[in-house]
Design an enzyme around this catalytic site. Structure first.
Site, PDB file in Angstrom:
ATOM      1  N   CYS A 171       3.849  10.403  13.231  1.00 52.75           N
ATOM      2  CA  CYS A 171       4.284  11.125  14.422  1.00 52.75           C
ATOM      3  C   CYS A 171       3.832  10.349  15.658  1.00 52.75           C
ATOM      4  O   CYS A 171       2.644  10.136  15.855  1.00 52.75           O
ATOM      5  CB  CYS A 171       3.671  12.514  14.399  1.00 52.75           C
ATOM      6  SG  CYS A 171       4.344  13.556  15.660  1.00 52.75           S
ATOM      7  N   GLN A 228      -4.851  -3.762  -2.268  1.00 50.17           N
ATOM      8  CA  GLN A 228      -4.344  -2.679  -3.116  1.00 50.17           C
ATOM      9  C   GLN A 228      -4.212  -3.063  -4.583  1.00 50.17           C
ATOM     10  O   GLN A 228      -4.128  -2.182  -5.433  1.00 50.17           O
ATOM     11  CB  GLN A 228      -2.973  -2.205  -2.603  1.00 50.17           C
ATOM     12  CG  GLN A 228      -3.038  -1.465  -1.281  1.00 50.17           C
ATOM     13  CD  GLN A 228      -3.766  -0.122  -1.369  1.00 50.17           C
ATOM     14  OE1 GLN A 228      -4.001   0.415  -2.441  1.00 50.17           O
ATOM     15  NE2 GLN A 228      -4.141   0.405  -0.225  1.00 50.17           N
ATOM     16  N   ASN A 277       0.801  -1.218   0.000  1.00 55.33           N
ATOM     17  CA  ASN A 277       0.000   0.000   0.000  1.00 55.33           C
ATOM     18  C   ASN A 277       0.839   1.276   0.000  1.00 55.33           C
ATOM     19  O   ASN A 277       0.442   2.289  -0.560  1.00 55.33           O
ATOM     20  CB  ASN A 277      -0.948   0.020   1.207  1.00 55.33           C
ATOM     21  CG  ASN A 277      -0.304  -0.467   2.482  1.00 55.33           C
ATOM     22  OD1 ASN A 277       0.201  -1.582   2.532  1.00 55.33           O
ATOM     23  ND2 ASN A 277      -0.290   0.360   3.506  1.00 55.33           N
TER      24      ASN A 277
HETATM   25  C1  LIG Z   1      -2.956  -3.608   1.886  1.00 54.06           C
HETATM   26  C2  LIG Z   1      -4.150  -3.334   2.762  1.00 54.06           C
HETATM   27  N1  LIG Z   1      -4.723  -4.350   3.417  1.00 54.06           N
HETATM   28  C3  LIG Z   1      -5.794  -4.166   4.195  1.00 54.06           C
HETATM   29  C4  LIG Z   1      -6.352  -2.927   4.373  1.00 54.06           C
HETATM   30  C5  LIG Z   1      -7.527  -2.766   5.293  1.00 54.06           C
HETATM   31  O1  LIG Z   1      -8.729  -2.678   4.577  1.00 54.06           O
HETATM   32  P1  LIG Z   1     -10.027  -2.053   5.264  1.00 54.06           P
HETATM   33  O2  LIG Z   1      -9.757  -0.594   5.433  1.00 54.06           O
HETATM   34  O3  LIG Z   1     -11.137  -2.328   4.294  1.00 54.06           O
HETATM   35  O4  LIG Z   1     -10.240  -2.746   6.551  1.00 54.06           O
HETATM   36  C6  LIG Z   1      -5.784  -1.834   3.704  1.00 54.06           C
HETATM   37  C7  LIG Z   1      -6.319  -0.481   3.902  1.00 54.06           C
HETATM   38  O5  LIG Z   1      -5.596   0.493   3.985  1.00 54.06           O
HETATM   39  C8  LIG Z   1      -4.659  -2.041   2.876  1.00 54.06           C
HETATM   40  O6  LIG Z   1      -4.073  -1.042   2.209  1.00 54.06           O
END
Ligand SMILES: Cc1ncc(COP(=O)(O)O)c(C=O)c1O
Length: 375
Positions: free
Chosen positions: A322, A179, A151
């Site tokens: 932070c 992602q 991500n």
């Molecule tokens: C790689 C990844 N996995 C899991 C999640 C979590 O997903 P959710 O916000 O639908 O719980 C995110 C969200 O930022 C993510 O980027």
């Protein structure tokens, strides 16, 4: 001042076609999909159509899709569900330090229950070496979980190779595709995986819905016990409204053609940054094995959060957080071995379907102004 949204990896707007698909389920179809009477008919049919749309995107059977409340729940269900189901066989999980907290924290929780977790190293671009999967496997291994694409930096993992190694040894393989879905191909058979998580709000559906692919024959312990919804894998009355939204979003996500335009814009942004800042800006993540919409760059010797705070109207994310007044490098950049004076200056720009060339040019101009002022 034009607002510019370059944070699609954090969340996407809901696609108008998804809104339109949801509307009747807010206004009219209130029946419980599990009921046996007329009021349930539309909800039940819509739920199963939506399941089919998710399955079509993943290239799996409809009955291999379990609706969840989002990516976090899908990841928790995969990890805890597999661990509890296979407790008699072993207690060892293999993952990476660059996973989303929705993987890292369930692993920590399971460690508290006696699991042993191996965190594989990643290289400077954030990639896992499949040989390391091989080396980490023990007779007690039950599950390997490696994210499809990161991500923060967008690096895409060699999932096919990692999954093949795990499955050759008879171990389950899970990937967090929150992602990657809608950005690159995510066919579960091409990837060769057993479990895969998706999150609605990363793919132009609303927040609060996601899904876990569970390959036929793989049994997982539910996290939520109750009535037998979702074939006994996730209790709770299904929301036809949210399922319809995810289904429509997945139908749209099958067409990856918009990613060519998005990728071209991303690369134009990167070229512009290089022209303006030369060696003062570096790319984080893999140059080619990377999501087409993601550009994570470091402004060397600067603080990304401070830059972003001054760039009016541009929504993006930083690679540092932070904590009690101290700025710390994200665990992802740390695991990649990025030096602090580089990593602290990281900013993630993530583009989406609605991003325009004008927005990219304006964002570049504003960044240049802010950094020129800062000297
Ligand atoms: C790689 C990844 N996995 C899991 C999640 C979590 O997903 P959710 O916000 O639908 O719980 C995110 C969200 O930022 C993510 O980027």
């Amino acid at each position: 001042m034009q607002r510019i949204y370059l944070d699609y990896n954090a969340s996407t707007p809901v696609d108008p076609a998804v809104v339109a698909a949801m509307r009747p389920f807010l206004a009219d179809h209130h029946g419980n999909p599990s009921s046996g009477h007329w009021a349930a008919t539309a909800a039940k049919a819509a739920l199963e159509t939506a399941r089919g749309q998710v399955a079509a995107l993943l290239g799996c059977h409809d009955d291999e899709v379990v609706f969840t409340s989002g990516g976090s729940e899908a990841n928790n269900l995969a990890l805890k569900g597999a661990f509890f189901a296979l407790r008699d066989r072993g207690d060892h999980i293999i993952t990476t330090p660059i996973e989303h907290p929705a993987i890292i924290e369930p692993c920590r929780f399971l460690e508290g229950l006696g699991a042993r977790v191996t965190y594989l190293p990643v290289d400077g671009t954030g990639r896992v070496n499949p040989d390391d999967v091989h080396k980490a496997i023990t007779p007690r291994t039950v599950l390997v979980s490696i994210m499809h694409a990161n991500n923060e930096v967008g690096t895409i993992q060699p999932i096919e190779d990692c999954a093949r190694i795990a499955r050759e040894h008879g171990h389950l393989f899970h990937t967090d595709a929150a992602q990657s879905i809608g950005k690159i191909a995510t066919g579960v058979n091409e990837l060769g995986i057993d479990l895969l998580s998706i999150a609605g709000h990363k793919v132009y559906a609303p927040k609060g819905v996601g899904a876990l692919f569970v390959r036929r024959g793989v049994s997982i312990e539910p996290l939520i016990h109750g009535a037998g919804h979702e074939s006994g894998r996730r209790a709770g009355t299904e929301s036809a409204l949210l399922a319809v939204a995810l289904g429509k979003a997945c139908e749209l996500a099958r067409d990856l053609s918009s990613m060519h335009r998005v990728c071209a814009l991303r690369d134009r942004f990167w070229r512009g940054l290089q022209q303006q800042f030369g060696d003062g800006v570096v790319l984080n993540g893999h140059a080619t094995h990377r999501l087409p919409n993601t550009l994570n760059v470091s402004f060397v010797g600067r603080i990304g959060a401070e830059i972003l705070a001054r760039v009016d109207g541009v929504a993006a994310s930083t690679g540092s957080a932070c904590h009690s007044g101290r700025i710390e490098l994200s665990p992802v950049l740390q695991a990649m071995g990025i030096a602090p004076h580089v990593g602290m200056g990281a900013i993630r720009f993530s583009l989406g379907r609605a991003t325009t060339g004008d927005e990219i040019d304006a964002a570049l101009e504003r960044l240049t102004d802010v950094l020129a002022l800062a000297g």
